[in-house]
Design a protein around this motif. Structure first.
Motif, short mmCIF file in Angstrom:
data_model
loop_
_atom_site.label_atom_id
_atom_site.label_comp_id
_atom_site.label_asym_id
_atom_site.label_seq_id
_atom_site.Cartn_x
_atom_site.Cartn_y
_atom_site.Cartn_z
N ASN A 9 -14.28 27.06 -8.30
CA ASN A 9 -13.71 28.36 -7.99
C ASN A 9 -12.46 28.43 -7.23
OD1 ASN A 9 -16.05 29.98 -8.84
ND2 ASN A 9 -17.20 29.36 -7.15
N PRO A 12 -8.99 29.61 -9.80
CA PRO A 12 -8.92 30.93 -10.03
C PRO A 12 -8.72 31.91 -8.87
CG PRO A 12 -11.04 30.27 -10.91
CD PRO A 12 -10.23 28.97 -10.38
N LEU A 13 -9.20 31.58 -7.93
CA LEU A 13 -9.64 32.28 -6.45
C LEU A 13 -7.75 32.42 -6.05
CD1 LEU A 13 -11.70 33.92 -4.90
CD2 LEU A 13 -11.44 31.86 -3.38
N SER A 56 -17.79 33.05 -6.87
CA SER A 56 -17.78 33.50 -8.36
C SER A 56 -17.83 34.88 -8.62
CB SER A 56 -19.17 32.82 -9.13
OG SER A 56 -18.94 31.10 -8.87
N VAL A 59 -14.34 35.94 -7.75
CA VAL A 59 -13.42 35.59 -8.88
C VAL A 59 -13.58 36.49 -10.05
CG1 VAL A 59 -12.96 33.72 -10.42
CG2 VAL A 59 -13.31 33.30 -8.10
N TRP A 62 -12.25 39.99 -9.40
CA TRP A 62 -10.83 39.92 -9.74
C TRP A 62 -10.32 40.09 -11.00
CZ3 TRP A 62 -8.81 36.62 -4.96
CH2 TRP A 62 -9.31 36.94 -3.84
N TYR A 89 -7.20 32.88 -17.90
CA TYR A 89 -8.74 32.57 -17.72
C TYR A 89 -9.76 33.56 -18.55
CZ TYR A 89 -7.05 30.56 -13.13
OH TYR A 89 -6.40 29.76 -12.43
#
Length: 134
Positions: A9, A12-13, A56, A59, A62, A89
């Motif tokens: 996580n 991408p966070l 998650s 993530v 977003w 992503y």
């Protein structure tokens, strides 16, 4: 849930968090509220019984917000961010389907849907300056 979960996580966070700070800083609290409250409430009400942990949902929220916002606003900035997020992503989309046991695909799905909802609900204009109209 585990170091592997945190490691999955974190990139991408961080990446999407930076893009949100650069493009939607003024409305970030409202965007996060819609994603966390909407996604969390949907998981609580509709997900199968179990333990749903981790970032998650945020993530995926977003991700949903950044993609939908580009398609809604259609400014060069938001479209570029959308293209970048989808390129890097885009594979996240498969996480909204049931797959691995022990992974809350419901949090992924409801987070993404809440992110799309936030793009429609929250008036998040880009942080870039626009010329004043006289």
């Amino acid at each position: 849930a585990s170091p592997a979960h945190a490691a999955a996580n974190t990139p991408p966070l961080v990446a999407m968090g930076v893009l949100l700070l650069l493009t939607a800083r003024r409305n970030l609290v409202a965007v996060n509220a819609v994603i966390v409250l909407g996604g969390g409430l949907a998981v609580w009400l509709l997900a199968k019984p179990g333990i749903h942990v981790g970032a998650s949902g945020l993530v995926f929220g977003w991700f949903g917000f950044l993609v939908a916002r580009g398609l809604i606003d259609r400014t060069w900035t938001t479209l570029a961010v959308t293209a970048l997020i989808v390129f890097i992503y885009g594979g996240l989309i498969w996480g909204v389907l049931p797959g691995q046991p022990g992974i809350s695909w419901e949090a992924h799905l409801f987070g993404a849907l809440s992110g799309v909802a936030a793009a429609y609900i929250v008036p998040a204009r880009t942080n870039t300056r626009r010329p004043r109209r006289r």
